[in-house]
Design a protein around this motif. Structure first.
Motif, PDB file in Angstrom:
ATOM      1  N   UNK A 138       0.836  -1.193   0.000  1.00 24.92           N
ATOM      2  CA  UNK A 138       0.000   0.000   0.000  1.00 24.92           C
ATOM      3  C   UNK A 138       0.877   1.253   0.000  1.00 24.92           C
ATOM      4  N   UNK A 139       0.485   2.231  -0.785  1.00 24.13           N
ATOM      5  CA  UNK A 139       1.226   3.491  -0.858  1.00 24.13           C
ATOM      6  C   UNK A 139       1.208   4.182   0.508  1.00 24.13           C
ATOM      7  N   UNK A 140       2.323   4.781   0.923  1.00 24.64           N
ATOM      8  CA  UNK A 140       2.367   5.475   2.223  1.00 24.64           C
ATOM      9  C   UNK A 140       1.277   6.541   2.375  1.00 24.64           C
ATOM     10  N   UNK A 141       0.994   7.288   1.320  1.00 23.55           N
ATOM     11  CA  UNK A 141      -0.039   8.337   1.411  1.00 23.55           C
ATOM     12  C   UNK A 141      -1.408   7.722   1.687  1.00 23.55           C
ATOM     13  N   UNK A 142      -1.696   6.567   1.091  1.00 31.42           N
ATOM     14  CA  UNK A 142      -2.975   5.897   1.322  1.00 31.42           C
ATOM     15  C   UNK A 142      -3.057   5.388   2.759  1.00 31.42           C
ATOM     16  N   UNK A 143      -1.942   4.896   3.287  1.00 27.79           N
ATOM     17  CA  UNK A 143      -1.925   4.448   4.684  1.00 27.79           C
ATOM     18  C   UNK A 143      -2.172   5.617   5.631  1.00 27.79           C
ATOM     19  N   UNK A 144      -1.557   6.750   5.332  1.00 31.64           N
ATOM     20  CA  UNK A 144      -1.752   7.940   6.166  1.00 31.64           C
ATOM     21  C   UNK A 144      -3.204   8.401   6.132  1.00 31.64           C
ATOM     22  N   UNK A 145      -3.816   8.358   4.958  1.00 30.85           N
ATOM     23  CA  UNK A 145      -5.214   8.756   4.836  1.00 30.85           C
ATOM     24  C   UNK A 145      -6.105   7.812   5.638  1.00 30.85           C
ATOM     25  N   UNK A 146      -5.843   6.512   5.559  1.00 27.60           N
ATOM     26  CA  UNK A 146      -6.611   5.532   6.322  1.00 27.60           C
ATOM     27  C   UNK A 146      -6.486   5.824   7.821  1.00 27.60           C
ATOM     28  N   UNK A 147      -5.274   6.094   8.295  1.00 26.57           N
ATOM     29  CA  UNK A 147      -5.052   6.389   9.715  1.00 26.57           C
ATOM     30  C   UNK A 147      -5.797   7.655  10.132  1.00 26.57           C
ATOM     31  N   UNK A 148      -5.826   8.666   9.262  1.00 19.51           N
ATOM     32  CA  UNK A 148      -6.557   9.907   9.576  1.00 19.51           C
ATOM     33  C   UNK A 148      -8.054   9.632   9.682  1.00 19.51           C
ATOM     34  N   UNK A 149      -8.585   8.842   8.768  1.00 19.60           N
ATOM     35  CA  UNK A 149     -10.016   8.536   8.800  1.00 19.60           C
ATOM     36  C   UNK A 149     -10.344   7.701  10.031  1.00 19.60           C
ATOM     37  N   UNK A 181      -9.200  -3.925   6.178  1.00 20.02           N
ATOM     38  CA  UNK A 181      -9.142  -2.789   7.090  1.00 20.02           C
ATOM     39  C   UNK A 181      -8.596  -3.175   8.454  1.00 20.02           C
ATOM     40  N   UNK A 182      -9.029  -4.316   8.963  1.00 18.22           N
ATOM     41  CA  UNK A 182      -8.527  -4.791  10.259  1.00 18.22           C
ATOM     42  C   UNK A 182      -7.034  -5.098  10.176  1.00 18.22           C
ATOM     43  N   UNK A 183      -6.627  -5.701   9.089  1.00 19.15           N
ATOM     44  CA  UNK A 183      -5.211  -6.028   8.891  1.00 19.15           C
ATOM     45  C   UNK A 183      -4.363  -4.760   8.861  1.00 19.15           C
ATOM     46  N   UNK A 184      -4.852  -3.750   8.162  1.00 22.14           N
ATOM     47  CA  UNK A 184      -4.114  -2.496   8.077  1.00 22.14           C
ATOM     48  C   UNK A 184      -4.082  -1.782   9.424  1.00 22.14           C
ATOM     49  N   UNK A 185      -5.183  -1.788  10.155  1.00 25.28           N
ATOM     50  CA  UNK A 185      -5.203  -1.141  11.471  1.00 25.28           C
ATOM     51  C   UNK A 185      -4.166  -1.777  12.392  1.00 25.28           C
ATOM     52  N   UNK A 186      -4.048  -3.097  12.350  1.00 22.45           N
ATOM     53  CA  UNK A 186      -3.017  -3.769  13.159  1.00 22.45           C
ATOM     54  C   UNK A 186      -1.625  -3.330  12.719  1.00 22.45           C
ATOM     55  N   UNK A 187      -1.419  -3.247  11.417  1.00 22.20           N
ATOM     56  CA  UNK A 187      -0.115  -2.823  10.888  1.00 22.20           C
ATOM     57  C   UNK A 187       0.225  -1.404  11.342  1.00 22.20           C
TER      58      UNK A 187
END
Length: 86
Positions: A28-39, A63-69
């Protein structure tokens, strides 16, 4: 988001996420990860529960996998989804 507007669990927040079959957070692109964390936008020590429309939904799993990451320690997923909750 249209499905969310029609029906969702009380207190839920919609977090837009692409269809995720075979999804790998390491690609996943870093910018997309940052956006997910902001949301997601909550203290990391709070419980976060992901759910989709039904058991076939891959977005809640991704989404759960990314939140753990991203360092959220108490991440849950209601795998059967909203259809089963009713």
């Amino acid at each position: 988001r249209g499905d969310f507007e029609k029906d969702h669990l009380l207190g839920a927040t919609s977090i837009p996420f692409p269809d995720a079959k075979g999804w790998d957070p390491s690609r996943m692109e870093p910018a997309a990860m940052e956006q997910f964390a902001r949301v997601l936008g909550r203290p990391k020590d709070q419980k976060v529960i992901f759910y989709g429309q039904n058991a076939e939904c891959t977005r809640s799993h991704a989404g759960a996998k990314l939140a753990r990451k991203l360092g959220y320690p108490d991440v849950r997923r209601f795998a059967l989804g909203l259809d089963a909750w009713k």
